[in-house]
Structure formats: structure tokens, C-alpha cells
Design an enzyme around this catalytic site. Structure first.
Site, PDB file in Angstrom:
ATOM      1  N   ASP A   1      -2.602   2.275  -6.166  1.00 46.09           N
ATOM      2  CA  ASP A   1      -1.569   2.301  -5.126  1.00 46.09           C
ATOM      3  C   ASP A   1      -1.605   1.095  -4.195  1.00 46.09           C
ATOM      4  O   ASP A   1      -0.996   1.134  -3.124  1.00 46.09           O
ATOM      5  CB  ASP A   1      -1.715   3.575  -4.293  1.00 46.09           C
ATOM      6  CG  ASP A   1      -3.061   3.671  -3.588  1.00 46.09           C
ATOM      7  OD1 ASP A   1      -4.017   3.003  -4.043  1.00 46.09           O
ATOM      8  OD2 ASP A   1      -3.165   4.414  -2.598  1.00 46.09           O
ATOM      9  N   GLU A   2      -2.261   0.013  -4.594  1.00 48.05           N
ATOM     10  CA  GLU A   2      -2.466  -1.095  -3.666  1.00 48.05           C
ATOM     11  C   GLU A   2      -2.543  -2.401  -4.440  1.00 48.05           C
ATOM     12  O   GLU A   2      -3.184  -2.475  -5.492  1.00 48.05           O
ATOM     13  CB  GLU A   2      -3.766  -0.857  -2.893  1.00 48.05           C
ATOM     14  CG  GLU A   2      -4.046  -1.815  -1.777  1.00 48.05           C
ATOM     15  CD  GLU A   2      -5.335  -1.471  -1.047  1.00 48.05           C
ATOM     16  OE1 GLU A   2      -5.668  -2.192  -0.100  1.00 48.05           O
ATOM     17  OE2 GLU A   2      -6.025  -0.502  -1.449  1.00 48.05           O
TER      18      GLU A   2
ATOM     19  N   ASP B   1       0.869  -1.181   0.000  1.00 39.35           N
ATOM     20  CA  ASP B   1       0.000   0.000   0.000  1.00 39.35           C
ATOM     21  C   ASP B   1       0.903   1.227   0.000  1.00 39.35           C
ATOM     22  O   ASP B   1       1.657   1.450   0.948  1.00 39.35           O
ATOM     23  CB  ASP B   1      -0.908  -0.019   1.236  1.00 39.35           C
ATOM     24  CG  ASP B   1      -2.074   0.953   1.104  1.00 39.35           C
ATOM     25  OD1 ASP B   1      -2.097   1.725   0.131  1.00 39.35           O
ATOM     26  OD2 ASP B   1      -2.955   0.941   1.973  1.00 39.35           O
TER      27      ASP B   1
END
Length: 480
Positions: free
Chosen positions: A105-106, A11
Site C-alpha cells: 500500500d505504499e 500511502d
């Protein structure tokens, strides 16, 4: 369940705001807030410096401005975020072909499926864990080297626990949860820590006296099924005792993005329904943008007082992730629905997803059409005077926007108003740059594409380094 913690969850830390800080040296270490800048805008991401003032995602931008008035408030630059995300996802795919992105983003990664899988299979438990930690540390270092961004990584034997571990690692950390420790880690946590438990489910559990994950486990599967229904109850109970056998699925392609809310009291007021639809549409767009996607079809879901459910949809001319377009379409669909008797659930979704957007062109066309209709209505009683030459449209400069000046080189917009635009000339690899102000119609100033976060990586334009050097020193103000 695995005996080795070979699933990682990555993350990125305050991703949108972190990209802005990495792109703009003058903002590093300072509060940065990214989101909608209009009167109804909401915060998309706040840097950790801004979070100290109480600013968080999904907060109304007006409230964020009151809490942290000295922050840099920037519009989103999704091309820059997608580029940074592409570099990070590329690093993950070097570790394993099984990478499951959840958003820009993950992502989850299954390390057993990668080149280190055979070594992990033969290694003793302690040796395997040390190798997994080394791989995760190297990954975090590679991300910093290539992007200048930091990431939090969780390492565990399941997707559930890897996600929990990455939350514990924030910001910029690494946490490993050993298989067998799931219940000890989960027990003290609030029920909202489990995926799939939202505000409505939390309220149901709270009324039953269940506030922690340990209390869910003690309640047992039968009670949770009675409270939540069979499918949801069984799943929640399994997670509460740390059981999660979901595989990492590579390149999972979502068909749609949607959000919905169930109301404790049925809604019968049309204006209230439209307000709720608008709020849901804004949440849906945030999820859409977070996944780096756009969509062509807006879908409205309505469950009425008698549990009958209907859907309405409208297909747009092209894919979009523009808030105004999705909100306007969702409200239009809602205005056509009969709410007699009340509404117990509302949902807004976007389908026919695409990997690109036409938000600028499509949203601009919608706004221009609306402005043209308003102008036609206002001037219907008057005969328009002939004009010899049509005036050029006024350019709009958004805070944070990438620009290039014919003399000063690349920079970004700090703000604009009263016919002026203020630009700071700096690049990701320069020091804090100088500030200059221009007329908003200055022909030497043009919009530009984002620069890469690291010099030498794909996207650097010839001459950027030299041009930045002329204006990329000092932080004193200047006028041009």
C-alpha cells in the site's frame, strides 16, 4: 536536491480495512479491524472509524475488542489486498517507470523519469508545481475510480520530504512541500519522524536532551556521530537538515525481511528470551505480509553480552507467511542458543522471499502433524477401535472469508460457532446484503476467491452480478 518537488509518496489509507469496507457494503462507515483473531492475535489495520476508539496497528486484538467491542473483526484476505495493490501500482507505473514499492500500500514515484519529465524540465517553477499537483490529484481520482479506495499523497523534492508530506496529508489528502522549506517543516517534529530512528535510538537521543528534529540539527554532526556512531550519526544529521539524495529505485527486490530489538538490560532468563523472540517473529510476519511476500528460511540473530553475534537458521519445506509457523521455528532456534551471560540483542528474519505463499497448505500440514503426534501420545496405551469410514474433516470458516452458495451466490462469513456459519450475501457493487445461517458442513456452501472491487474489472466471474442481485438488497436478518 531538486528544485522542483517531482517525487511523490503514495500511502493508501487504512489499506486492509479499506479493502474490506469496499468489498462489503454493510461495513462501509463502520469500525473494521483486521488482524489475528486468536488469543495472541494483533491488529494489522484498523479503519478510521475504529481508530476513534483508540485502536491502532500492532495492538493486541484482545485490547482492541475491549476498546471497540462493536467493530467487525476480520481475518486478513491477502489475495484481495494483492489484487487491489496491483491496480494501484499499475496506475503509478503509467506516471513513471521509476516506481519503488515499499509494501502493498505504499510507494515512491519519480515523475521526472516519466512522460511528463521533459515538460517539467522546461516549465517555470510555478507552472511545474501546478502540473505536479494536477498529476497527483488525477492519480488519487483514478485510484478511487478503479478501486473505490482513497490514498494520501505527498509531493516533494526528496523521498524523505515526500514521506513526511503524505503523513501530513492523511487521510485522503494531498500535501506539497516546496524545496527550501525542509527545515521549517521538520524542525518541530519529534525525532521519531525521521526514518531509521526507532525506540532504542530515540532513548539514546532523549537521554542527551534531543527530542525534536530541530534539536538534532542544532546538535551538529559531530555530537550525533559520538552518540550514534559514524554511519548512523552522519545520516541522521543530514536528514535533520532536510538533506536526502536517495534515488527512487524501481522494483527494489528485498532479499529478506527482519526486525530486531536491543535491550537496555541483558536478558538472562530463557523464558523471557523466548517471549521476546515470539514478539519479534510476529512483527516480522506483519512486515512480510505488508510487503505481499512469503519466505522459506527463518533466521534468528543473537548478540550476546560480550558483543559476539551469532545466527541460526532453518529452511522450511515451502514459502510461508503464517504466524504460527514462523513463531514456532524462531522459538525452536532460540531454544538451541546458549544465553549464559545474557543477551543484549535479538532479531528474527525471513529470507528466500517469494511473491506467493503456501500459508494454508504448509501451516495446515504443521498443525496436522502436531495434532497427530499429540493424538498418538494420548492414545498410546489404548488399542484404537476399527472404524468403517473416516469422517470428513470439519471445515473452518473465518470472519471475512469469501464464500459462494449454490443458491444465494457470493457472500462473506460474518461468524461461525456451535456447528453454524453465518453469511452475508453481498458484493462490492451491491447494496448491503441479507444474512443467512447454515450448518458448517452445508454442501452448498464453498470457499470462493475475492471479487474485484469495481464491476467490470478483471476478476469478475460470469453470473456474479445476477446472483448478487437476488440477495443484494436490504439489510435485515434472515435464516436459512
Amino acid at each position: 536536491m531538486r528544485s522542483l518537488p517531482s517525487i511523490i509518496h503514495l500511502d493508501m489509507d487504512a489499506f486492509f480495512a479499506a479493502v474490506e469496507q469496499a468489498s462489503k457494503p454493510s461495513l462501509r462507515g463502520k469500525p473494521v479491524i483486521v488482524g489475528g483473531l486468536g488469543g495472541r492475535g494483533v491488529v494489522s489495520t484498523a479503519s478510521y472509524e475504529a481508530r476513534k476508539f483508540g485502536v491502532h496497528s500492532a495492538m493486541p486484538m484482545a485490547q482492541a475488542r475491549r476498546l471497540c467491542p462493536n467493530a467487525a473483526f476480520l481475518a486478513g484476505r491477502f489475495e484481495a489486498y494483492r489484487r487491489a495493490s496491483g491496480l494501484v501500482m499499475g496506475l503509478l507505473r503509467e506516471l513513471s517507470p521509476l516506481v519503488q514499492p515499499l509494501s502493498l500500500d505504499e510507494a515512491f514515484v519519480d515523475l521526472e523519469a516519466g512522460p511528463y519529465g521533459p515538460v517539467l524540465a522546461e516549465a517555470e517553477h510555478g507552472t511545474g508545481e501546478r502540473l505536479l499537483l494536477a498529476l497527483a490529484e488525477d492519480l488519487r481520482a483514478d485510484i478511487v475510480e478503479r478501486t473505490g479506495l482513497t490514498a494520501s499523497v505527498g509531493v516533494a523534492g526528496s523521498k524523505l520530504m515526500a514521506k513526511i508530506a503524505s503523513e501530513q496529508a492523511k487521510p485522503d489528502g494531498l500535501v506539497l512541500i516546496e524545496p527550501g522549506q525542509e527545515r521549517a517543516v521538520l524542525g518541530p517534529m519529534p525525532v521519531r519522524a525521521l526514518p531509521g530512528i526507532g525506540p532504542a535510538t530515540e532513548q539514546v537521543l532523549r537521554r542527551a536532551g534531543l527530542n525534536t528534529v530541530a534539536e538534532l540539527a542544532e546538535a551538529g554532526e559531530a555530537e550525533l556521530v559520538q552518540l550514534l556512531g559514524k554511519a548512523h550519526g552522519v545520516g541522521v544529521h543530514a536528514m535533520s537538515i532536510g538533506l536526502d539524495d536517495r534515488p527512487v529505485v524501481a522494483d527494489q527486490d528485498a532479499k529478506s525481511v527482519s526486525v530486531e530489538d536491543t535491550f537496555e538490560v541483558d536478558l538472562a532468563d530463557r523464558d523471557r528470551v523466548l517471549r521476546e523472540v515470539e514478539a519479534l517473529a510476529l512483527r516480522c510476519v506483519r512486515r512480510l505480509r505488508g510487503a505481499g511476500r512469503s519466505g522459506r528460511t527463518v533466521v534468528l540473530k543473537v548478540r550476546r553480552f560480550d558483543f559476539s553475534t551469532l545466527t541460526r537458521s532453518e529452511t522450511l519445506r515451502g514459502p510461508t507467511d503464517d504466524e504460527a509457523v514462523v513463531v514456532e521455528t524462531a522459538r525452536r532456534l532460540a531454544s538451541q542458543v546458549d544465553i549464559t551471560g545474557g543477551v543484549r540483542l535479538l532479531g528474527v528474519g525471513v529470507a528466500q522471499l517469494a511473491d506467493y505463499t503456501q500459508e494454508d497448505l504448509f501451516a495446515q500440514a504443521v498443525r496436522e502433524e502436531a495434532a497427530a503426534e499429540a493424538e498418538a501420545g494420548a492414545g498410546a496405551a489404548e488399542e484404537p477401535e476399527p472404524v468403517e469410514e473416516q469422517a470428513a474433516p470439519v471445515r473452518r470458516w473465518l470472519p471475512g472469508q469469501d464464500v459462494r452458495h449454490a443458491e444465494h451466490g457470493p457472500g462473506w462469513v460474518q461468524g461461525s460457532g456451535v456447528g453454524r456459519v453465518t453469511v452475508r450475501f453481498e458484493t462490492p457493487w451491491s447494496g448491503p446484503g441479507r444474512v443467512r445461517t447454515f450448518r458448517i458442513d452445508d454442501p452448498a456452501l464453498e470457499p470462493a476467491r475475492p471479487l474485484p472491487l469495481r464491476q467490470g474489472w478483471p476478476g469478475v466471474e460470469d453470473g456474479d452480478e445476477d446472483e448478487a442481485g437476488a440477495e443484494g438488497v436490504g439489510d435485515g436478518p434472515g435464516e436459512g
